[in-house]
Design an enzyme around this catalytic site. Sequence first.
Site, short mmCIF file in Angstrom:
data_model
loop_
_atom_site.label_atom_id
_atom_site.label_comp_id
_atom_site.label_asym_id
_atom_site.label_seq_id
_atom_site.Cartn_x
_atom_site.Cartn_y
_atom_site.Cartn_z
N SER A 61 0.84 -1.20 0.00
CA SER A 61 0.00 0.00 0.00
C SER A 61 0.87 1.25 0.00
CB SER A 61 -0.85 -0.01 1.27
OG SER A 61 -1.49 1.23 1.44
N TYR A 91 -1.67 -0.95 10.93
CA TYR A 91 -1.96 -1.50 9.60
C TYR A 91 -0.78 -1.26 8.66
CZ TYR A 91 -3.60 -1.50 4.78
OH TYR A 91 -3.69 -1.71 3.42
N LYS A 132 2.24 -3.81 6.63
CA LYS A 132 2.66 -3.79 5.21
C LYS A 132 4.18 -3.65 5.12
CE LYS A 132 -1.41 -4.23 3.33
NZ LYS A 132 -1.80 -5.56 2.87
P1 NAD Z 1 -10.99 -6.62 1.30
O1 NAD Z 1 -11.19 -6.61 2.76
O2 NAD Z 1 -12.17 -6.36 0.43
O3 NAD Z 1 -10.32 -8.01 0.85
C1 NAD Z 1 -9.45 -8.73 1.70
C2 NAD Z 1 -9.99 -10.16 1.76
O4 NAD Z 1 -9.13 -10.95 2.59
C3 NAD Z 1 -11.39 -10.23 2.36
O5 NAD Z 1 -12.23 -10.97 1.48
C4 NAD Z 1 -11.19 -10.95 3.70
O6 NAD Z 1 -12.31 -11.74 4.03
C5 NAD Z 1 -9.95 -11.78 3.40
N1 NAD Z 1 -9.14 -12.14 4.58
C6 NAD Z 1 -8.69 -11.33 5.56
N2 NAD Z 1 -7.96 -12.04 6.43
C7 NAD Z 1 -7.93 -13.32 6.00
C8 NAD Z 1 -7.36 -14.53 6.48
N3 NAD Z 1 -6.66 -14.57 7.63
N4 NAD Z 1 -7.54 -15.66 5.78
C9 NAD Z 1 -8.26 -15.67 4.64
N5 NAD Z 1 -8.85 -14.56 4.12
C10 NAD Z 1 -8.69 -13.40 4.81
O7 NAD Z 1 -9.83 -5.59 0.96
P2 NAD Z 1 -9.32 -5.05 -0.44
O8 NAD Z 1 -9.65 -3.61 -0.51
O9 NAD Z 1 -9.73 -5.94 -1.52
O10 NAD Z 1 -7.76 -5.14 -0.18
C11 NAD Z 1 -7.00 -6.26 -0.59
C12 NAD Z 1 -5.57 -6.08 -0.12
O11 NAD Z 1 -5.06 -4.86 -0.64
C13 NAD Z 1 -5.40 -5.99 1.40
O12 NAD Z 1 -4.22 -6.66 1.76
C14 NAD Z 1 -5.27 -4.50 1.65
O13 NAD Z 1 -4.52 -4.22 2.80
C15 NAD Z 1 -4.55 -4.04 0.40
N6 NAD Z 1 -4.79 -2.63 0.08
C16 NAD Z 1 -6.06 -2.18 -0.08
C17 NAD Z 1 -6.28 -0.83 -0.37
C18 NAD Z 1 -7.68 -0.27 -0.53
O14 NAD Z 1 -7.83 0.93 -0.48
N7 NAD Z 1 -8.70 -1.07 -0.74
C19 NAD Z 1 -5.19 0.04 -0.50
C20 NAD Z 1 -3.91 -0.46 -0.36
C21 NAD Z 1 -3.72 -1.81 -0.06
C1 UD1 Z 2 -6.82 5.49 3.28
C2 UD1 Z 2 -6.08 4.81 4.42
C3 UD1 Z 2 -4.70 4.38 3.94
C4 UD1 Z 2 -4.78 3.53 2.69
C5 UD1 Z 2 -5.49 4.36 1.62
C6 UD1 Z 2 -5.61 3.62 0.31
C7 UD1 Z 2 -6.97 5.90 6.42
C8 UD1 Z 2 -6.69 6.87 7.53
N1 UD1 Z 2 -5.98 5.76 5.53
O1 UD1 Z 2 -6.13 6.67 3.03
O2 UD1 Z 2 -4.06 3.63 4.96
O3 UD1 Z 2 -3.50 3.19 2.23
O4 UD1 Z 2 -6.81 4.68 2.11
O5 UD1 Z 2 -6.82 3.04 0.15
O6 UD1 Z 2 -8.03 5.26 6.37
N2 UD1 Z 2 -12.13 12.09 3.18
C9 UD1 Z 2 -13.07 13.00 3.53
N3 UD1 Z 2 -14.24 12.53 4.08
C10 UD1 Z 2 -14.48 11.21 4.29
C11 UD1 Z 2 -13.49 10.28 3.91
C12 UD1 Z 2 -12.32 10.77 3.38
O7 UD1 Z 2 -12.91 14.20 3.37
O8 UD1 Z 2 -15.56 10.85 4.80
C13 UD1 Z 2 -10.89 12.60 2.56
C14 UD1 Z 2 -9.63 12.25 3.32
O9 UD1 Z 2 -9.33 13.21 4.28
C15 UD1 Z 2 -8.59 12.21 2.18
C16 UD1 Z 2 -9.43 11.70 0.98
O10 UD1 Z 2 -10.79 11.98 1.29
O11 UD1 Z 2 -8.13 13.49 1.87
C17 UD1 Z 2 -9.27 10.22 0.73
O12 UD1 Z 2 -9.55 9.52 1.92
P1 UD1 Z 2 -9.61 7.93 1.99
O13 UD1 Z 2 -10.49 7.40 0.91
O14 UD1 Z 2 -9.94 7.54 3.39
O15 UD1 Z 2 -8.12 7.47 1.61
P2 UD1 Z 2 -6.71 7.91 2.28
O16 UD1 Z 2 -6.89 8.94 3.30
O17 UD1 Z 2 -5.78 8.21 1.18
#
Ligand code: NAD
Ligand code: UD1
Length: 349
Positions: A124, A148, A152
């Site tokens: 991330s 969190y 990572k």
């Molecule tokens: P998500 O929660 O939708 O998907 C993660 C999946 O992993 C879920 O289906 C959950 O049930 C499963 N899971 C969690 N722990 C588990 C375990 N111990 N065994 C088996 N399954 C398990 O999240 P996502 O948004 O699809 O994110 C996927 C990955 O990407 C995560 O590792 C997350 O940290 C990373 N990531 C997400 C974002 C984002 O904004 N969505 C940003 C940066 C990184």
């Molecule tokens: C979030 C996560 C970060 C992750 C990233 C990628 C948090 C604190 N950080 O960051 O760990 O890597 O997503 O998915 O959750 N905002 C508002 N109102 C809201 C929600 C968000 O104004 O109700 C603003 C935030 O201040 C920010 C932007 O929208 O400026 C994006 O927010 P968000 O979607 O939560 O993502 P990140 O803050 O980048």
Amino acid sequence: MAILITGGAGYIGSHTCIELLNAGYEIICLDNFSNSKSASLNRVAAITGKSFKWYEVDLLDRQGLEKVFIDNEIEAVIHFAGLKAVGESVASPLHYYHNNITGTLILCEMMEKYDVKKLVFSSSATVYGMPDSVPISEDFPMHTTNPYGRTKIMIEEILQDLYVSDISWGICLLRYFNPIGAHESGIIGEDPNGTPNNLMPYITSVASGKRKELQVYGCDYPTADGTGVRDYIHVVDLANGHVKALEKVMSSTGVDAYNLGTGKGNSVLEIIATFEEVTGKRIPYTFAARRPGDVAECYSDPSKAKEELGWVAKRGIKEMCRDAWNWQEKNPDGYKGKDNNNFKNRHLP
Ligand code: NAD
Ligand code: UD1
């Protein structure tokens, strides 16, 4: 030979399954459904017209995981499974460290045992913490502000050590910026539990009338309009980045980190305005205090992924807003809706 997708039922995993199936890969999904529903997998099968096996297994369940490796010929793993809510990680750090780190250790031990040494890992942009400047390239220092983010960084370091110990591993560390949007069919999308923490799911919940207004966290940042700037990336572009990373790990050894972002920053107000323009829905908002831990600006330099993976993000924020709303409008209750019966296509191991 198949690709094992951990966390395949989740938001990014399910979109990636579609792109892998469309590219002709055989996939096997594994999920404990702690933050997802099996309905998403049924819908992946419905969208692609392709069947695949899935297992309800927790990565912490060593025996359950081993069965997956015994039953199948796995050639590579894309590892999405993990917990991802920043606030929750501050409240329950041990749970986060155990699930994310121990889960990854058990997975890697199993991969080593069954001689599967090709891995794509979901990292991330959170590993960059509060960067000194933007755009952010992969050689920026890693530091983060919450458990969190530390999971990572620690997992990235563990995987680096693993490669040093055995250079036959091929590992990609994908640092996602802000994934939003949904598959253009509107059949799968993001389905957060409870009140959304992130911007786009909050906006769609306001647009659908579930919530009255959005709170914009901070209007006094040193940005063009005072609100936070992020690098939003369409989840389908992100999914395609995994197909490219998979090609890379399958054809080479090494451990490499890649930013997956568009390289462009957009403010909260720009996202609201674009959402309103493409959907015709009004998003009432008020300004609130800055959210603790938020940075003013965070966007990527994605040139390394372009040069080495041959990947670039193609979709802009209009498509991201359109597709996020299309999913929300068609599935007001996410995967809990009544229409799940239309996607009965269960593929049990
Ligand atoms: P998500 O929660 O939708 O998907 C993660 C999946 O992993 C879920 O289906 C959950 O049930 C499963 N899971 C969690 N722990 C588990 C375990 N111990 N065994 C088996 N399954 C398990 O999240 P996502 O948004 O699809 O994110 C996927 C990955 O990407 C995560 O590792 C997350 O940290 C990373 N990531 C997400 C974002 C984002 O904004 N969505 C940003 C940066 C990184
Ligand atoms: C979030 C996560 C970060 C992750 C990233 C990628 C948090 C604190 N950080 O960051 O760990 O890597 O997503 O998915 O959750 N905002 C508002 N109102 C809201 C929600 C968000 O104004 O109700 C603003 C935030 O201040 C920010 C932007 O929208 O400026 C994006 O927010 P968000 O979607 O939560 O993502 P990140 O803050 O980048």
